[in-house]
Scaffold this active site. Structure first.
Site, mmCIF file in Angstrom:
data_model
loop_
_atom_site.group_PDB
_atom_site.id
_atom_site.type_symbol
_atom_site.label_atom_id
_atom_site.label_comp_id
_atom_site.label_asym_id
_atom_site.label_seq_id
_atom_site.Cartn_x
_atom_site.Cartn_y
_atom_site.Cartn_z
ATOM 1 N N HIS A 137 3.829 -1.516 -0.216
ATOM 2 C CA HIS A 137 4.050 -0.664 0.948
ATOM 3 C C HIS A 137 4.159 0.770 0.482
ATOM 4 O O HIS A 137 4.748 1.030 -0.567
ATOM 5 C CB HIS A 137 5.331 -1.089 1.683
ATOM 6 C CG HIS A 137 5.401 -0.541 3.064
ATOM 7 N ND1 HIS A 137 5.875 0.711 3.324
ATOM 8 C CD2 HIS A 137 5.006 -1.065 4.249
ATOM 9 C CE1 HIS A 137 5.779 0.934 4.625
ATOM 10 N NE2 HIS A 137 5.250 -0.117 5.210
ATOM 11 N N ASP B 31 3.850 -7.958 7.102
ATOM 12 C CA ASP B 31 2.746 -8.797 7.543
ATOM 13 C C ASP B 31 2.489 -10.004 6.679
ATOM 14 O O ASP B 31 1.577 -10.779 6.940
ATOM 15 C CB ASP B 31 1.479 -7.943 7.674
ATOM 16 C CG ASP B 31 1.573 -7.101 8.924
ATOM 17 O OD1 ASP B 31 2.095 -7.621 9.918
ATOM 18 O OD2 ASP B 31 1.164 -5.940 8.899
HETATM 19 N N1 ACO Z 1 -2.146 -6.045 -4.807
HETATM 20 C C1 ACO Z 1 -2.363 -5.652 -6.067
HETATM 21 N N2 ACO Z 1 -2.058 -4.408 -6.539
HETATM 22 C C2 ACO Z 1 -1.506 -3.550 -5.681
HETATM 23 C C3 ACO Z 1 -1.250 -3.897 -4.343
HETATM 24 C C4 ACO Z 1 -1.578 -5.199 -3.907
HETATM 25 N N3 ACO Z 1 -1.361 -5.571 -2.650
HETATM 26 N N4 ACO Z 1 -0.693 -2.826 -3.699
HETATM 27 C C5 ACO Z 1 -0.611 -1.859 -4.602
HETATM 28 N N5 ACO Z 1 -1.093 -2.289 -5.815
HETATM 29 C C6 ACO Z 1 -1.125 -1.532 -7.062
HETATM 30 C C7 ACO Z 1 -2.217 -0.493 -7.064
HETATM 31 O O1 ACO Z 1 -3.416 -1.011 -7.576
HETATM 32 C C8 ACO Z 1 -1.611 0.588 -7.909
HETATM 33 O O2 ACO Z 1 -1.721 0.184 -9.250
HETATM 34 P P1 ACO Z 1 -1.918 1.283 -10.415
HETATM 35 O O3 ACO Z 1 -0.695 2.145 -10.361
HETATM 36 O O4 ACO Z 1 -2.046 0.478 -11.669
HETATM 37 O O5 ACO Z 1 -3.176 2.033 -10.069
HETATM 38 C C9 ACO Z 1 -0.136 0.573 -7.547
HETATM 39 O O6 ACO Z 1 0.102 -0.787 -7.129
HETATM 40 C C10 ACO Z 1 0.254 1.521 -6.427
HETATM 41 O O7 ACO Z 1 -0.567 1.245 -5.295
HETATM 42 P P2 ACO Z 1 -1.122 2.336 -4.300
HETATM 43 O O8 ACO Z 1 -2.361 1.839 -3.627
HETATM 44 O O9 ACO Z 1 -1.206 3.669 -5.003
HETATM 45 O O10 ACO Z 1 0.079 2.434 -3.263
HETATM 46 P P3 ACO Z 1 -0.042 3.055 -1.839
HETATM 47 O O11 ACO Z 1 1.328 3.462 -1.470
HETATM 48 O O12 ACO Z 1 -1.115 4.097 -1.777
HETATM 49 O O13 ACO Z 1 -0.562 1.830 -0.938
HETATM 50 C C11 ACO Z 1 -0.612 -0.113 0.397
HETATM 51 C C12 ACO Z 1 0.252 1.019 -0.189
HETATM 52 C C13 ACO Z 1 -1.874 0.464 1.067
HETATM 53 C C14 ACO Z 1 0.196 -0.850 1.473
HETATM 54 C C15 ACO Z 1 -1.004 -1.076 -0.761
HETATM 55 O O14 ACO Z 1 0.165 -1.614 -1.353
HETATM 56 C C16 ACO Z 1 -1.933 -2.205 -0.289
HETATM 57 O O15 ACO Z 1 -3.146 -2.015 -0.250
HETATM 58 N N6 ACO Z 1 -1.362 -3.401 0.072
HETATM 59 C C17 ACO Z 1 -2.153 -4.499 0.586
HETATM 60 C C18 ACO Z 1 -2.481 -4.249 2.049
HETATM 61 C C19 ACO Z 1 -1.292 -4.466 2.960
HETATM 62 O O16 ACO Z 1 -0.576 -5.451 2.870
HETATM 63 N N7 ACO Z 1 -1.099 -3.492 3.891
HETATM 64 C C20 ACO Z 1 -0.016 -3.582 4.904
HETATM 65 C C21 ACO Z 1 0.995 -2.492 4.724
HETATM 66 S S1 ACO Z 1 2.301 -2.700 5.872
HETATM 67 C C22 ACO Z 1 1.709 -2.089 7.269
HETATM 68 O O17 ACO Z 1 0.856 -1.258 7.365
HETATM 69 C C23 ACO Z 1 2.310 -2.585 8.495
#
Ligand code: ACO
Length: 428
Positions: A307, A364
């Site tokens: 998140h 979710d």
């Molecule tokens: N699976 C694997 N790796 C992940 C995930 C995941 N679900 N989420 C983040 N990471 C990793 C990234 O690859 C990144 O790794 P790195 O530092 O080695 O490059 C690190 O964790 C940070 O991730 P970011 O994408 O920079 O974090 P950001 O805050 O931009 O993104 C997000 C948050 C979009 C929710 C992300 O965690 C994601 O894509 N999750 C899956 C989709 C999801 O469940 N979305 C629902 C969010 S809740 C909502 O909107 C109601």
């Protein structure tokens, strides 16, 4: 702590006031930055460090896993309130008295009929259309049938527009599902509560009376409350920024629905279930998918994990996980998908990759399992999210308009070509 921040650019130094919120959050107010520095701006892709507004709607502390609407904790609201009470609190600032709530509900019901011509628009969509696209279009189409824009200076006009959309939106939500299922477009019943009526509109068959199952009603109430608002997320920021051009409420909401649709935001609930299904179909090997999620050369992400703001746990996920257990037990549903979800969660919580990056299950991860147990098709999951988020969007839009916020218009740093001569087409 001093109440200013100092910035040094070259040999010049500047001072900017700090802004402090009621929960002691601190921001640097850079309103004068461009003027005093002769054009310097800040750059912050994804707005990870940028506050777009001051807001009194929702407080969240991502480090501590705290979420409150209008000061009321999400745990208490989910346990003690129903969705309409929470909607009222989000939109008007306080939990309603019994009289205020009754009036709110009566007014909503009196505005819940949509123009019959909207059915022609629903008819024109193919059954294969994604319900989120249909919902966004229908919400936008409401503008055509309600052309006078809201006079935000008038409390009465504002109130009427709120009850109008609170009344009509669930009808549109139900119709997106009924259209897909080839069911006649219906209206609910004024004798039912708000959430019961949503269920009736969605599930009523043309040849039998619909009886509301209280377990399903309570679960839906809870899910809608948990999705009610989440401060300046992608869809809410969209609603505020579209509304900041003084586009109408329905147009702003329609844009918010489109923003919510994406799998990185509200679309995650659909993506989670599809992912769990794929894992099941592939033999239930959670370890394989954990490895894929950690592999930087693989675009796969563990949907429902991580998140932007919560770096501890998502308090909504805790409530939903418990609710998923209860609902499935109460309904006597034995869903193998739930075991896969539990397994993935356990592995992720003990895996250094997820621990180091503070990736926890989000709201979710479990919501789709409950929706499925309730008989809601996967493609409708994000629509249900939109139904829950509606009061939050309205509250944020209202706050933005009443606060007379300026039009949202970020700056950029240009990195393209410098000026160059035009080349005639035959010479390119
Ligand atoms: N699976 C694997 N790796 C992940 C995930 C995941 N679900 N989420 C983040 N990471 C990793 C990234 O690859 C990144 O790794 P790195 O530092 O080695 O490059 C690190 O964790 C940070 O991730 P970011 O994408 O920079 O974090 P950001 O805050 O931009 O993104 C997000 C948050 C979009 C929710 C992300 O965690 C994601 O894509 N999750 C899956 C989709 C999801 O469940 N979305 C629902 C969010 S809740 C909502 O909107 C109601």
């Amino acid at each position: 702590m001093s109440d200013t921040a100092k910035l040094q650019i070259g040999d010049k130094s500047y001072e900017f006031p700090l802004v402090r919120g009621t929960e002691n959050e601190v921001a640097i107010n850079i309103k004068t930055l461009r003027t005093v520095t002769n054009g310097v701006i800040t750059i912050d892709p994804g707005f990870k460090n940028t506050g777009s507004c001051e807001s009194a709607v929702t407080f969240l502390d991502g480090e501590k896993g705290v979420l409150r609407y209008r000061g009321y904790s999400i745990e208490e609201l989910a346990e003690k309130a129903d969705f309409l009470e929470v909607a009222y609190a989000l939109i008007f600032g306080d939990l309603p008295t019994k009289e205020q709530l009754d009036k709110f509900h009566t007014d909503i019901k009196s505005k819940s009929v949509v123009d019959d011509d909207i059915k022609k628009i629903v008819d024109a969509f193919p059954k294969t259309a994604h319900p989120m696209g249909v919902l966004s279009s229908l919400t936008s189409a409401l503008t055509a049938f309600n052309p006078t824009s809201v006079n935000v200076e008038s409390t009465e006009d504002m109130y009427n527009s709120v009850v109008k959309i609170m009344g009509k939106f669930p009808v549109l939500v139900a119709w997106t599902m009924r259209k897909k299922q080839g069911l006649p477009l219906n209206y609910g019943s004024k004798s039912l509560g708000y959430v019961e009526n949503v269920l009736k509109m969605m599930f009523e068959q043309p040849n039998e009376d619909y009886v509301v199952n209280p377990i399903i009603k309570n679960a839906l109430d809870k899910l809608l409350i948990l999705h009610g608002d989440h401060e300046q997320n992608c869809s809410t920021s969209t609603v505020r920024i579209v509304g900041s051009s003084h586009a109408g409420l329905f147009a702003s909401l329609s844009a918010g629905i489109s923003a919510l649709w994406g799998p990185l935001h509200g679309g995650a609930n659909q993506a989670v279930l599809e992912m769990l299904e794929a894992i099941k179909a592939d033999g239930g090997d959670t370890k394989k998918y954990m490895a894929k999620a950690k592999d930087k050369n693989d675009p796969f992400r563990l949907m429902g994990f991580g998140h932007r703001v919560y770096k501890n746990f998502d308090p909504r996920a805790k409530i939903i996980k418990a609710a998923a257990d209860d609902v499935l037990n109460d309904l006597g549903v034995n869903d193998p998908i739930l075991d896969i979800a539990r397994g993935l969660e356990q592995e992720a919580l003990n895996d250094p990759y997820f621990v180091e990056r503070k990736l926890y299950p989000n709201v979710d991860f479990y919501s789709g399992i409950i929706y499925r147990a309730m008989g809601i098709p996967v493609e409708m999951f994000t629509v249900m999210f939109a139904l829950g988020r509606l009061p939050g969007w309205i509250a944020q839009w209202k706050e933005m308009r009443l606060g007379k916020e300026p039009i949202g218009r970020p700056r950029q740093i240009y990195i393209g070509e410098n000026e160059r001569p035009f080349v005639e087409i035959e010479n390119r």
